[in-house]
Design an enzyme around this catalytic site. Structure first.
Site, short mmCIF file in Angstrom:
data_model
loop_
_atom_site.label_atom_id
_atom_site.label_comp_id
_atom_site.label_asym_id
_atom_site.label_seq_id
_atom_site.Cartn_x
_atom_site.Cartn_y
_atom_site.Cartn_z
N LYS A 43 0.84 -1.20 0.00
CA LYS A 43 0.00 0.00 0.00
C LYS A 43 0.88 1.26 0.00
CE LYS A 43 -0.29 -0.25 5.04
NZ LYS A 43 -1.14 -0.51 6.22
N TYR A 320 15.29 30.57 5.78
CA TYR A 320 14.20 31.39 6.30
C TYR A 320 14.25 31.51 7.82
CZ TYR A 320 12.05 30.56 1.70
OH TYR A 320 11.80 30.49 0.38
#
Ligand SMILES: *Cc1c(COP(=O)(O)O)cnc(C)c1O
Length: 446
Positions: A43, A320
């Site tokens: 999955k 940042y």
């Protein structure tokens, strides 16, 4: 199968998928659980490793039992392996309001966790005139998906009712489509009485081909919750055998309880099959045991490259917020890879990556596409150059392991690999890839 694989996009960050390690891990798990057999859980794009690479490699190694979570995943896998593959594909998470005939037609088996899901499976069987195979998923304590006791009562009653109905799928649709349980039995009797004019017997709309449950605490060996769940499963399984004696007679009945941690720790391993995911990818499901201690090898190596190297003076900030300032004159290396590639932003100022076998710290915030390393002054970090390969996730020696990333990011290794985004090409390497002619590069885009 190869035709279904995605072409590599040329992304700087790439996930190398070692199919030889994958197959070794599958053999290790299979040997541990024998005589139970291995069902491979692929999955979420094989936990970020690319189902397009992983499933065909396991199939080529002889594996035939696969599981995914969703219907779209199951359908894609069925198409990837092809209609005549002989593979069994199970999925267990779907909206009962959805049209499931795609599963019936492709022979995809459905985990049933509600009476509504059973009705949807019956409807799909009737609409196609075929049989939809179902696994009854029992909630033995996890509290997530799976039939509660009262939901199980309803499902047992429904299956008993169904068994008493006329076995012609088309006839059943016409005569009992809206019938209540009581009248359905009557309709069954009536059909028997008019056998001469009834349609030829067809298959039942659903058939129980599996019983399953899922553990909550199998990653903590010896946890009493697992013992409780095993007992509850045994009780419910006994009840199903008593109340649905015919339904459970399928010679291909699959009884699955164990996920990777249960498969690697329980003795004996319960069930006819285990549903193993993370262990196949060479990742430990246990807090206190490494993959190597379990005889597993990480399948994914996540790599990138240095795209810039620059000298910066003491006090220079990085990324940042300028949350990092270097204390001395140093060099920054820019590496492709950020949270847009699935690397959690929280690892900034915590984690490190490897270049040439040496670790360098990730400084400042990880941005969407890139990160900064402080590689030290020229004399120290001088060996790092633009174009150098960076190991972002390795086996702990080649570069940081998924476990190290999980620690930095306050999560589990499962999440680290599964979240590597579609922007990162998955490239098959390993015995299988090496022996194949031409470029076997494949990208995962799901
Ligand atoms: C994901 C999943 C598995 C596989 O678990 P691993 O710990 O990765 O082996 C098995 N069963 C169910 C129901 C799952 O959701």
């Amino acid at each position: 199968m190869a035709a279904a694989a995605q072409a590599a996009t040329g992304s700087v960050m790439t996930a190398r998928i070692d199919t030889a390690a994958l197959i070794d891990n599958a053999r290790t798990v299979a040997a541990r659980v024998a005589p139970a057999q291995l069902m491979a859980v692929v999955k979420a794009d094989a936990y970020g490793h690319s189902t397009d690479i992983v499933a065909p490699a396991l199939y080529a190694a002889g594996l035939r039992d696969f599981a995914v979570a969703t219907v779209p995943e199951a359908v894609a896998l069925s198409q990837l392996l092809g209609p005549d593959s002989g593979a069994r594909i199970l999925c267990w998470l779907f909206d009962p309001a959805a049209d499931l005939t795609v599963c019936t037609r492709a022979g995809i088996e459905l985990g049933i966790s509600t009476p509504e899901a059973l009705e949807a499976a019956i409807a799909a069987g009737r609409a196609t005139g075929r049989t939809q195979d179902v696994h009854l998923k029992l909630d033995t304590g996890l509290g997530r998906n799976g039939l509660s006791l009262s939901q199980l009562d309803t499902v047992i009653e429904r299956l008993r009712t169904l068994a008493a109905e006329p076995s012609t799928a088309a006839g059943a649709q016409a005569t009992t489509g809206t019938a209540t349980a009581g009248t359905a039995r009557t309709a069954g009797t009536a059909a028997t009485g008019t056998a001469g004019t009834a349609e030829p017997p067809a298959s039942a709309p659903v058939r129980v081909t599996g019983i399953m449950t899922h553990f909550a605490n199998a990653d903590i060996p010896g946890d009493p919750a697992t013992v409780d769940q095993l007992h509850r499963f045994d009780t419910l399984y006994g009840r199903l055998q008593a109340e649905l004696p015919h339904a459970l007679r399928a010679d291909d009945l699959m009884v699955t309880l164990a996920n990777s941690p249960a498969a690697l720790s329980l003795d004996p391993v319960p069930g006819s099959h285990v549903r193993a995911g993370i262990s196949l990818y060479g990742i430990s499901p246990f807090e206190d045991k490494t993959a190597a201690q379990l005889g597993l090898t990480p399948v994914m190596t996540l790599t990138s490259r240095v795209l810039n190297v620059k000298d910066v003076p003491a006090g220079h900030g990085a990324s940042y917020g300028l949350t990092y300032r270097c204390e001395r004159d140093t060099r920054f290396a820019l590496v492709a890879g950020g949270y847009g590639d699935g690397l959690p932003r929280i690892a900034g100022n915590r984690g490190d990556v490897a270049i040439g076998g040496r670790r360098y710290p990730i400084v400042g915030r990880i941005a969407m596409d890139q990160m900064i390393l402080d590689i030290g002054p020229a004399v120290d970090g001088g060996q790092v150059a633009i174009g150098d390969e960076v190991i972002i996730i390795g086996d702990g020696t080649t570069g940081p392991s998924a476990e190290e990333w999980a620690d930095w990011c306050e999560t589990i290794n499962y999440e680290i690999v599964t979240c590597i985004s579609a922007r990162v090409d998955r490239i098959a390497v390993g015995a299988d890839a090496a022996s194949a002619p031409g470029d076997r590069a494949r990208g995962g885009d799901r």
